[in-house]
Design a protein around this motif. Structure first.
Motif, PDB file in Angstrom:
ATOM      1  N   ASN A 146       0.849  -1.191   0.000  1.00  0.00           N
ATOM      2  CA  ASN A 146       0.000   0.000   0.000  1.00  0.00           C
ATOM      3  C   ASN A 146       0.885   1.241   0.000  1.00  0.00           C
ATOM      4  O   ASN A 146       1.644   1.435   0.934  1.00  0.00           O
ATOM      5  N   PRO A 147       0.873   2.042  -1.060  1.00  0.00           N
ATOM      6  CA  PRO A 147      -0.128   2.100  -2.134  1.00  0.00           C
ATOM      7  C   PRO A 147       0.301   1.476  -3.457  1.00  0.00           C
ATOM      8  O   PRO A 147      -0.458   1.497  -4.412  1.00  0.00           O
ATOM      9  N   TYR A 148       1.513   0.922  -3.557  1.00  0.00           N
ATOM     10  CA  TYR A 148       2.080   0.646  -4.877  1.00  0.00           C
ATOM     11  C   TYR A 148       1.499  -0.562  -5.594  1.00  0.00           C
ATOM     12  O   TYR A 148       1.676  -0.713  -6.796  1.00  0.00           O
ATOM     13  N   LEU A 149       0.803  -1.439  -4.881  1.00  0.00           N
ATOM     14  CA  LEU A 149       0.133  -2.549  -5.547  1.00  0.00           C
ATOM     15  C   LEU A 149      -1.369  -2.290  -5.678  1.00  0.00           C
ATOM     16  O   LEU A 149      -2.105  -3.111  -6.216  1.00  0.00           O
ATOM     17  N   MET A 150      -1.809  -1.145  -5.196  1.00  0.00           N
ATOM     18  CA  MET A 150      -3.229  -0.804  -5.240  1.00  0.00           C
ATOM     19  C   MET A 150      -3.391   0.678  -5.589  1.00  0.00           C
ATOM     20  O   MET A 150      -4.151   1.408  -4.970  1.00  0.00           O
ATOM     21  N   LEU A 151      -2.674   1.093  -6.622  1.00  0.00           N
ATOM     22  CA  LEU A 151      -2.597   2.506  -7.003  1.00  0.00           C
ATOM     23  C   LEU A 151      -3.955   3.140  -7.252  1.00  0.00           C
ATOM     24  O   LEU A 151      -4.245   4.226  -6.767  1.00  0.00           O
ATOM     25  N   ALA A 152      -4.789   2.472  -8.032  1.00  0.00           N
ATOM     26  CA  ALA A 152      -6.062   3.059  -8.447  1.00  0.00           C
ATOM     27  C   ALA A 152      -7.115   3.049  -7.344  1.00  0.00           C
ATOM     28  O   ALA A 152      -8.175   3.661  -7.495  1.00  0.00           O
ATOM     29  N   ASN A 153      -6.837   2.374  -6.233  1.00  0.00           N
ATOM     30  CA  ASN A 153      -7.805   2.338  -5.137  1.00  0.00           C
ATOM     31  C   ASN A 153      -7.979   3.689  -4.457  1.00  0.00           C
ATOM     32  O   ASN A 153      -8.922   3.888  -3.695  1.00  0.00           O
TER      33      ASN A 153
ATOM     34  N   GLU B  14     -11.355   5.283  -4.701  1.00  0.00           N
ATOM     35  CA  GLU B  14     -12.525   4.633  -4.121  1.00  0.00           C
ATOM     36  C   GLU B  14     -12.893   5.305  -2.799  1.00  0.00           C
ATOM     37  O   GLU B  14     -12.093   5.307  -1.858  1.00  0.00           O
ATOM     38  N   PRO B  15     -14.101   5.847  -2.681  1.00  0.00           N
ATOM     39  CA  PRO B  15     -14.498   6.495  -1.424  1.00  0.00           C
ATOM     40  C   PRO B  15     -14.686   5.503  -0.286  1.00  0.00           C
ATOM     41  O   PRO B  15     -14.501   5.840   0.882  1.00  0.00           O
ATOM     42  N   ASN B  16     -15.061   4.250  -0.635  1.00  0.00           N
ATOM     43  CA  ASN B  16     -15.274   3.209   0.373  1.00  0.00           C
ATOM     44  C   ASN B  16     -14.627   1.915  -0.108  1.00  0.00           C
ATOM     45  O   ASN B  16     -14.379   1.728  -1.302  1.00  0.00           O
TER      46      ASN B  16
ATOM     47  N   ALA C  63     -12.579  -3.488 -10.052  1.00  0.00           N
ATOM     48  CA  ALA C  63     -12.029  -2.741 -11.196  1.00  0.00           C
ATOM     49  C   ALA C  63     -10.773  -1.970 -10.797  1.00  0.00           C
ATOM     50  O   ALA C  63      -9.843  -1.825 -11.598  1.00  0.00           O
ATOM     51  N   SER C  64     -10.732  -1.485  -9.552  1.00  0.00           N
ATOM     52  CA  SER C  64      -9.583  -0.685  -9.114  1.00  0.00           C
ATOM     53  C   SER C  64      -8.324  -1.522  -8.965  1.00  0.00           C
ATOM     54  O   SER C  64      -7.233  -1.095  -9.363  1.00  0.00           O
ATOM     55  N   ILE C  65      -8.452  -2.715  -8.393  1.00  0.00           N
ATOM     56  CA  ILE C  65      -7.285  -3.589  -8.266  1.00  0.00           C
ATOM     57  C   ILE C  65      -6.810  -4.019  -9.655  1.00  0.00           C
ATOM     58  O   ILE C  65      -5.597  -4.046  -9.937  1.00  0.00           O
ATOM     59  N   ARG C  66      -7.748  -4.333 -10.529  1.00  0.00           N
ATOM     60  CA  ARG C  66      -7.371  -4.709 -11.901  1.00  0.00           C
ATOM     61  C   ARG C  66      -6.606  -3.567 -12.572  1.00  0.00           C
ATOM     62  O   ARG C  66      -5.564  -3.795 -13.202  1.00  0.00           O
TER      63      ARG C  66
END
Length: 456
Positions: A219-226, A229-231, A248-251
């Motif tokens: 966190n955050p480099y393997l879940m950048l797009a997360n 996400e508000p929740n 979709a965010s993890i993908r």
């Protein structure tokens, strides 16, 4: 039953805690009278002059981070309390928690414990090592939400106050931007981030330069797009009941990392792992043009005696997955706590409260989580205290703070390390052995769900 996430040092700490009759339940029950008899009946560690001496455990490099200023100013405000630091040094938070666990297992005196992450905080809380602070806060008449931007509440109680605020943004070498004829980003997507990285990459010549560098933290480099996400922005849902990988965010996050590696516009992941690279040298040695990093880097890009600033740094908000998304940045923080077996709990709370407010302001190194601090004044102090303040672009830093929607996330579960290890393993299979994104997501989702189920 002792959970699998406990490291060997934590197991030792738990055994000792159980032996002396201070189980996690005992630690929680102590909160029912904290602040009423903890400060008056508990024995105190005092000097010959009758002053209380607090042992403050931290990981910070005390000299570089101006903890001498903290000590001087606090003791000036509270002359009956003296501060004694115990630090792992060199900003090594992993070594710090090992030292804390060993001290707990050995029944050594501790009063104040700082933690660099919510995960470290949650793990030690589960061991009953942290004193509830609710009664102290009530005695001071404080409304937590009005005071601090990061929520530290766990199961309805506060066991720590937030220290420095850490927001993630992108630090960029201004010279490399100009060389590539690119403007300072103010509102961009991850696809545009990759385009910037491609245009700033230079692999010809004796010295390679990649457009970006991704560090090894999950966190955050393997879940950048997360970050958009508000929740449910973590690897498990906010209620800690389900794995949260098949999204979709993890993908998107995995696609970003894979594309950057395949296009050779980020420092190759194989090199990062095999050579144990660190983001600071990669950026300051100009081997990477931009890095996703935290606001703790603001004073560092202004130069130190050991690492002078040789180029100007500008700042950009976190990229977004879609153009229509809001500009967001997670807020995390250090956690500053009182040890549940401290002999000086009231004095320890006094230091914790002062440090997380006025202390961070006078220290002049970091952005406080304290809402009553003046952001521009704090930024001016931080920049002005660096060796080369002209190398920090204040305008783009202020833009980031003013335009980003800062989101404070719920605390992660106590088994965070176990969950993150699963995603790390699957990520390595994808990056190093060619496992597909679909298989990476499916495998991680199933394995993490088993872990979540085992803790229900």
């Amino acid at each position: 039953m002792i959970k699998k996430w406990l490291s060997s040092s934590l197991l030792v700490a738990m055994v000792v805690v159980l032996m002396v009759g201070c189980s996690s339940n005992a630690g929680k029950n102590a909160g029912t009278n904290a602040g009423t008899n903890a400060g008056t009946n508990a024995p105190k560690t005092t000097t010959e002059s009758g002053q209380t001496t607090l042992k403050v455990y931290t990981w910070y490099n005390l000299e570089n981070e101006k903890f001498d200023v903290i000590k001087t100013e606090f003791e000036k405000a509270y002359p009956d309390i003296k501060i004694e630091y115990v630090s792992a040094g060199d900003n090594n938070s992993n070594e710090h928690v090992k030292k804390v666990d060993l001290a707990a297992a050995s029944n050594e005196d501790m009063d104040v414990i700082m933690f660099s992450s919510p995960a470290h905080y949650a793990q030690r809380l589960a061991l009953g090592m942290l004193e509830p602070l609710d009664d102290y806060l009530a005695k001071d008449g404080l409304n937590f939400e009005e005071e601090y931007s990061v929520d530290t509440k766990v199961d309805g109680k506060y066991y720590g106050l937030p220290g420095k605020s850490v927001n993630f943004f992108v630090a960029i070498n201004e010279n490399h931007l100009k060389e590539a004829n690119l403007p300072v980003p103010t509102d961009w997507t991850w696809d545009e981030f990759l385009d910037y990285a491609a245009k700033m990459t230079k692999l010809d010549g004796e010295k390679k330069r990649y457009g970006t560098y991704f560090h090894t933290w999950v966190n955050p480099y393997l879940m950048l797009a997360n970050s958009n996400e508000p929740n449910n922005s973590y690897l498990v849902t906010d209620d800690h009941k389900s794995a949260n990988i098949d999204t979709a965010s993890i993908r998107k996050s995995l696609e970003i990392r894979l594309q950057a590696d395949q296009d050779k516009i980020a420092t190759p992941y194989a090199e990062v792992i095999s050579q144990k690279l660190n983001y600071r040298p990669q950026y300051f040695n100009e081997e990477a043009s931009m890095i996703l990093t935290g606001t703790f880097m603001i004073p560092e890009v202004g130069g130190t005696d050991k690492v002078p600033a040789t180029f100007k740094t500008v700042f950009a908000p976190l990229p977004k997955s879609n153009k229509e998304d809001h500009i967001t940045s997670d807020i995390t923080s250090d956690l500053v706590t009182v040890y549940s077996k401290s002999k000086n709990k009231e004095a320890a709370y006094t230091f914790v409260r002062w440090f997380t407010t006025e202390g961070l302001v006078v220290q002049g190194r970091n952005i406080p989580s304290w809402k009553k601090a003046n952001m521009e004044e704090v930024l001016d102090t931080i920049i002005g205290a660096t060796n080369n303040p002209e190398m920090i672009d204040k305008e783009s830093a202020l833009y980031f703070f003013n335009e980003s929607n800062m989101i404070a996330r719920p605390n992660p579960p106590s088994y965070t390390a176990e969950v993150e290890a699963v995603l790390q393993d699957q990520f390595d299979l994808m990056m190093l052995q060619g496992q597909s994104i679909d298989d990476t997501i499916q495998n991680a989702q199933q394995k993490i769900q088993k872990i979540v189920d085992s803790y229900q």
